[in-house]
Design a protein around this motif. Structure first.
Motif, PDB file in Angstrom:
ATOM      1  N   ASN A  10     -19.229  42.327  84.007  1.00 20.95           N
ATOM      2  CA  ASN A  10     -20.308  42.916  83.207  1.00 20.95           C
ATOM      3  C   ASN A  10     -19.819  43.496  81.887  1.00 20.95           C
ATOM      4  N   ILE A  11     -19.466  42.632  80.931  1.00 25.29           N
ATOM      5  CA  ILE A  11     -19.119  43.134  79.605  1.00 25.29           C
ATOM      6  C   ILE A  11     -20.059  42.541  78.558  1.00 25.29           C
ATOM      7  N   THR A  12     -20.079  41.199  78.438  1.00 21.59           N
ATOM      8  CA  THR A  12     -21.004  40.574  77.482  1.00 21.59           C
ATOM      9  C   THR A  12     -21.712  39.394  78.126  1.00 21.59           C
ATOM     10  N   VAL A  13     -22.756  38.908  77.464  1.00 23.75           N
ATOM     11  CA  VAL A  13     -23.478  37.724  77.919  1.00 23.75           C
ATOM     12  C   VAL A  13     -23.888  36.891  76.713  1.00 23.75           C
ATOM     13  N   LEU A  14     -23.797  35.569  76.859  1.00 24.74           N
ATOM     14  CA  LEU A  14     -24.319  34.623  75.869  1.00 24.74           C
ATOM     15  C   LEU A  14     -25.333  33.760  76.603  1.00 24.74           C
ATOM     16  N   PRO A  15     -26.629  34.034  76.445  1.00 25.17           N
ATOM     17  CA  PRO A  15     -27.665  33.341  77.230  1.00 25.17           C
ATOM     18  C   PRO A  15     -27.918  31.921  76.736  1.00 25.17           C
ATOM     19  N   PRO A  16     -28.726  31.155  77.470  1.00 25.50           N
ATOM     20  CA  PRO A  16     -28.982  29.757  77.087  1.00 25.50           C
ATOM     21  C   PRO A  16     -29.489  29.583  75.666  1.00 25.50           C
ATOM     22  N   ALA A  17     -30.343  30.478  75.217  1.00 23.79           N
ATOM     23  CA  ALA A  17     -30.932  30.327  73.889  1.00 23.79           C
ATOM     24  C   ALA A  17     -29.897  30.353  72.775  1.00 23.79           C
ATOM     25  N   LEU A  18     -28.723  30.961  73.042  1.00 21.10           N
ATOM     26  CA  LEU A  18     -27.696  31.070  72.017  1.00 21.10           C
ATOM     27  C   LEU A  18     -26.605  30.018  72.169  1.00 21.10           C
ATOM     28  N   HIS A  19     -26.793  29.093  73.084  1.00 15.84           N
ATOM     29  CA  HIS A  19     -25.881  27.961  73.213  1.00 15.84           C
ATOM     30  C   HIS A  19     -26.467  26.779  72.445  1.00 15.84           C
ATOM     31  N   GLU A  20     -25.791  26.338  71.412  1.00 17.69           N
ATOM     32  CA  GLU A  20     -26.270  25.228  70.594  1.00 17.69           C
ATOM     33  C   GLU A  20     -25.245  24.096  70.613  1.00 17.69           C
ATOM     34  N   SER A  21     -25.736  22.865  70.640  1.00 20.69           N
ATOM     35  CA  SER A  21     -24.832  21.711  70.664  1.00 20.69           C
ATOM     36  C   SER A  21     -24.404  21.269  69.271  1.00 20.69           C
ATOM     37  N   ASP A  22     -25.052  21.799  68.228  1.00 22.24           N
ATOM     38  CA  ASP A  22     -24.682  21.458  66.860  1.00 22.24           C
ATOM     39  C   ASP A  22     -24.159  22.694  66.136  1.00 22.24           C
ATOM     40  N   GLY A  27     -17.985  30.341  68.893  1.00 29.14           N
ATOM     41  CA  GLY A  27     -16.831  31.055  69.426  1.00 29.14           C
ATOM     42  C   GLY A  27     -17.119  32.402  70.029  1.00 29.14           C
ATOM     43  N   THR A  28     -18.347  32.888  69.929  1.00 36.76           N
ATOM     44  CA  THR A  28     -18.649  34.194  70.498  1.00 36.76           C
ATOM     45  C   THR A  28     -18.876  34.095  72.004  1.00 36.76           C
ATOM     46  N   CYS A  29     -18.552  35.170  72.704  1.00 35.00           N
ATOM     47  CA  CYS A  29     -18.890  35.254  74.129  1.00 35.00           C
ATOM     48  C   CYS A  29     -20.095  36.154  74.341  1.00 35.00           C
ATOM     49  N   GLY A  30     -20.805  36.453  73.242  1.00 34.51           N
ATOM     50  CA  GLY A  30     -22.085  37.124  73.379  1.00 34.51           C
ATOM     51  C   GLY A  30     -22.080  38.592  73.009  1.00 34.51           C
ATOM     52  N   TYR A  31     -23.144  39.251  73.451  1.00 35.52           N
ATOM     53  CA  TYR A  31     -23.348  40.666  73.133  1.00 35.52           C
ATOM     54  C   TYR A  31     -23.236  41.502  74.405  1.00 35.52           C
ATOM     55  N   GLU A  32     -23.235  42.811  74.234  1.00 36.93           N
ATOM     56  CA  GLU A  32     -23.015  43.730  75.352  1.00 36.93           C
ATOM     57  C   GLU A  32     -24.081  43.565  76.438  1.00 36.93           C
ATOM     58  N   ARG A  33     -23.623  43.582  77.686  1.00 31.51           N
ATOM     59  CA  ARG A  33     -24.543  43.552  78.809  1.00 31.51           C
ATOM     60  C   ARG A  33     -25.360  44.844  78.841  1.00 31.51           C
ATOM     61  N   THR A  34     -26.545  44.763  79.440  1.00 29.07           N
ATOM     62  CA  THR A  34     -27.434  45.918  79.534  1.00 29.07           C
ATOM     63  C   THR A  34     -26.722  47.085  80.226  1.00 29.07           C
ATOM     64  N   GLY A  35     -26.712  48.220  79.574  1.00 28.66           N
ATOM     65  CA  GLY A  35     -26.103  49.418  80.149  1.00 28.66           C
ATOM     66  C   GLY A  35     -24.612  49.527  79.926  1.00 28.66           C
ATOM     67  N   HIS A  50     -12.608  40.795  68.417  1.00 26.55           N
ATOM     68  CA  HIS A  50     -13.291  41.550  67.378  1.00 26.55           C
ATOM     69  C   HIS A  50     -14.794  41.363  67.544  1.00 26.55           C
ATOM     70  N   VAL A  51     -15.576  42.260  66.947  1.00 27.46           N
ATOM     71  CA  VAL A  51     -17.032  42.113  66.930  1.00 27.46           C
ATOM     72  C   VAL A  51     -17.475  41.896  65.494  1.00 27.46           C
ATOM     73  N   LEU A  75     -19.282  39.622  70.275  1.00 25.11           N
ATOM     74  CA  LEU A  75     -17.856  39.718  70.565  1.00 25.11           C
ATOM     75  C   LEU A  75     -17.182  38.349  70.490  1.00 25.11           C
ATOM     76  N   TYR A  76     -16.004  38.322  69.914  1.00 27.13           N
ATOM     77  CA  TYR A  76     -15.179  37.117  69.825  1.00 27.13           C
ATOM     78  C   TYR A  76     -13.822  37.446  70.442  1.00 27.13           C
ATOM     79  N   ILE A  77     -13.423  36.672  71.441  1.00 29.04           N
ATOM     80  CA  ILE A  77     -12.150  36.915  72.116  1.00 29.04           C
ATOM     81  C   ILE A  77     -11.057  36.122  71.431  1.00 29.04           C
ATOM     82  N   THR A  78     -10.008  36.813  71.054  1.00 31.49           N
ATOM     83  CA  THR A  78      -8.859  36.152  70.443  1.00 31.49           C
ATOM     84  C   THR A  78      -7.905  35.644  71.516  1.00 31.49           C
ATOM     85  N   GLY A  79      -7.775  36.393  72.592  1.00 29.36           N
ATOM     86  CA  GLY A  79      -6.897  36.001  73.695  1.00 29.36           C
ATOM     87  C   GLY A  79      -6.380  37.227  74.412  1.00 29.36           C
TER      88      GLY A  79
END
Length: 545
Positions: free
Chosen positions: A333-345, A353-361, A416-417, A423-427
């Motif tokens: 429970n840190i971040t989420v990238l939902p279906p609407a933000l997954h694009e094939s182009d 490259g983002t892993c999404g935004y903060e999970r609720t709470g 970094h955010v 959020l973007y994970i570098t490693g």
């Protein structure tokens, strides 16, 4: 573990933090959907009513063996209905479920028994060597229950039959009462037992339903393609909360064709896995032979998905991908990238490259080595706070001191955010290496190499170098029938990444080593490089093999 209490404003005395026992989730499902199928494995099915009766019976059997609140029950088993039930039987008693990954060695499982202080062992009949090792290392084990007939313990289903019809009241639990020792994968040093609690996990279940699979109901179905001992177990606990049927593969072997057949047969709506398994599922020919239109959420975690693999999966499955970032210590429970933000182009508005935004709470803070929050766009350690953070490592004060700073859990991941909080994970901090005084983050270069049409997989490690301090080494897997050599790939990278980031050597292997959860394991790659005589580093070979 102790329960902390706080005196609220106004002078009221200590207030109890009693919470729902998590076993109640299964019994709620049984009351609402008693005759509906709750679990599928091979050719067998169990209704919710069946599952509740079996959990009651196993809880009674454990009581008869002296297991009660606070006792630890180690479970060494492949995925099966008995393993699934054992979770709720332990919860019901207020005991602590301690699942091992079934692929671990006898000595590794013996260590888990010893370090957790387990009092009982539930073990699949295929692992007698594990039982012997556990008994030798952990004399505190009072009882052994065998899943399937075996000489090393009383048989699970026989005990269920013996205690059938007994009703066991759920133990009273408070928010911080432990329910699950979630052992870390141990990529560095020995695995540690992250203590998950009843109150914390109730939040996690709610959060998963809110952020990962909104709108989930008892009409849904979930396919399990990973061991229930870790993330998949958390996912299935969430399914139980909504009466969703759980469908297992017929054996521990990951059969991709069977997986797609089950998706079609049971109209599977969600599954949880890791990026490498999504890649295997969507690149296999059977993805085009079976109807998977029922899928709404294909949830992946454990590592970011490489962009090229993400695009391919979206083309095959449509906009059903859900990414979340989170460690076992934060139960995902840190971040989420939902279906609407997954694009094939790769459009101008796509956040690649983002892993999404903060999970609720939950709250994320990018911090420097002194614990100061850095500005948007600056790289630092990803730290997090919120109700999903675990209670700490069991019996390990040194690890707890390193893991927490000023109330923030330190993930050990770098990132970094942006200005919008994505959020973007570098490693991993441990993956970063310094070449010629410059920080190099392997993830960035791996992403670039994967855009080469001949490369299917890649892992980059930093290794010692007399001139530059450290340099990169790339280990690649070619796509079937594809040809590319070391000098060709290095030349191709010119101009695509800064020169100091280009690996000094490239090796090609048939496959990369993976953990029991399907993650590429860089410590094993390093060991394999050493065993093959590739380290210390020699100069690039002139050939392309």
């Amino acid at each position: 573990m102790t329960t902390s209490t706080r005196i609220p404003a106004g002078g009221v005395g200590p207030v109890s933090k009693r919470v729902m026992n998590l076993a109640n989730l299964l019994h709620q499902a049984a009351r609402r959907h008693r005759n509906e199928i709750g679990f599928v494995w091979g050719g067998a099915t169990w209704t919710w009513g069946d599952l509740a009766r079996r959990v009651d019976a196993m809880a009674a059997a454990l009581i008869a063996k002296g297991i009660g609140k606070g006792d630890r029950v180690l479970v060494q088993s492949k995925n099966c209905n008995q393993m699934f039930e054992s979770m709720f039987a332990c919860f019901q008693l207020g005991a602590i479920w301690v699942p091992a990954n079934f692929r671990q060695t006898p000595d590794e499982v013996a260590y888990l028994a010893q370090s957790s202080g387990a009092s009982a062992l539930i073990c699949h009949r295929d692992f007698p060597e594990h039982v012997a090792a556990v008994r030798e290392a952990a004399p505190g084990i009072r009882s052994v229950i065998a899943i399937g007939f075996s000489e090393f313990g009383e048989e699970y289903d026989a005990l269920v039959a013996r205690y059938s019809g007994e009703s066991v009241p759920m133990a009273t639990v408070e928010h911080d009462d432990p329910c699950w020792f979630f052992f870390t994968s141990g990529t560095t040093g020995r695995p540690k037992a992250a203590v998950l609690t009843h109150g914390q996990m109730a939040f996690v279940v709610t959060n998963h339903l809110c952020d990962l699979m909104p709108g989930t109901t008892h009409q849904d179905a979930s396919l399990v393609v990973a061991p229930l001992s870790h993330g998949a177990g958390v996912h299935q606990l969430t399914q139980v909360a909504r009466g969703v049927k759980t469908v297992l593969l017929s054996s521990e072997r990951f059969d991709i064709d069977e997986a797609w057949k089950l998706v079609e047969q049971w109209r599977i709506t969600n599954l949880f896995t890791v990026p490498t398994i999504v890649k295997l599922l969507t690149e296999h020919p059977s993805v085009d032979r079976h109807d998977h239109s029922s899928l709404r959420y294909v949830i992946y975690a454990g590592a970011p998905m490489y962009r090229e693999d993400q695009k391919h999966a979206l083309r095959k499955l449509g906009k059903v991908l859900v990414q979340y970032f989170g460690l076992g210590e934060v139960t995902g429970n840190i971040t989420v990238l939902p279906p609407a933000l997954h694009e094939s182009d790769d459009g101008p508005d796509v956040k690649i490259g983002t892993c999404g935004y903060e999970r609720t709470g939950m709250q994320v803070s990018i911090q420097d080595e002194q614990g100061r929050e850095v500005a948007a766009g600056e790289t630092g350690e990803i730290c997090v706070c919120g109700p999903a953070v675990f209670a700490g490592y069991y019996n390990n004060p040194d690890a707890n001191a390193k893991a927490f700073r000023d109330g923030w859990f330190r993930t050990g991941d770098l990132g970094h955010v942006d200005e919008e909080g994505y959020l973007y994970i570098t490693g991993r901090a441990s993956d970063m290496y310094i070449s010629g005084g410059s920080n190099v983050y392997p993830r960035e270069i791996e992403e670039k190499i994967l855009t080469h049409p001949a490369v299917a997989e890649v892992a980059i490690l930093g290794v010692p170098d007399r001139t530059w301090g450290e340099v990169g080494v790339a280990v690649c897997v070619r796509r079937p029938q594809a040809e590319v050599g070391e000098s060709e790939l290095l030349a191709w990278m010119e101009g695509k990444v800064a020169r100091y980031k280009i690996p000094k050597r490239v090796f090609f292997w048939e496959a990369l080593p993976r953990s029991a959860y399907g993650k590429i394991t860089k410590k094993d790659i390093r060991a394999e490089l050493e065993s093959r005589g590739c380290l210390p580093l020699a100069q690039p070979a002139p050939s392309t093999t």
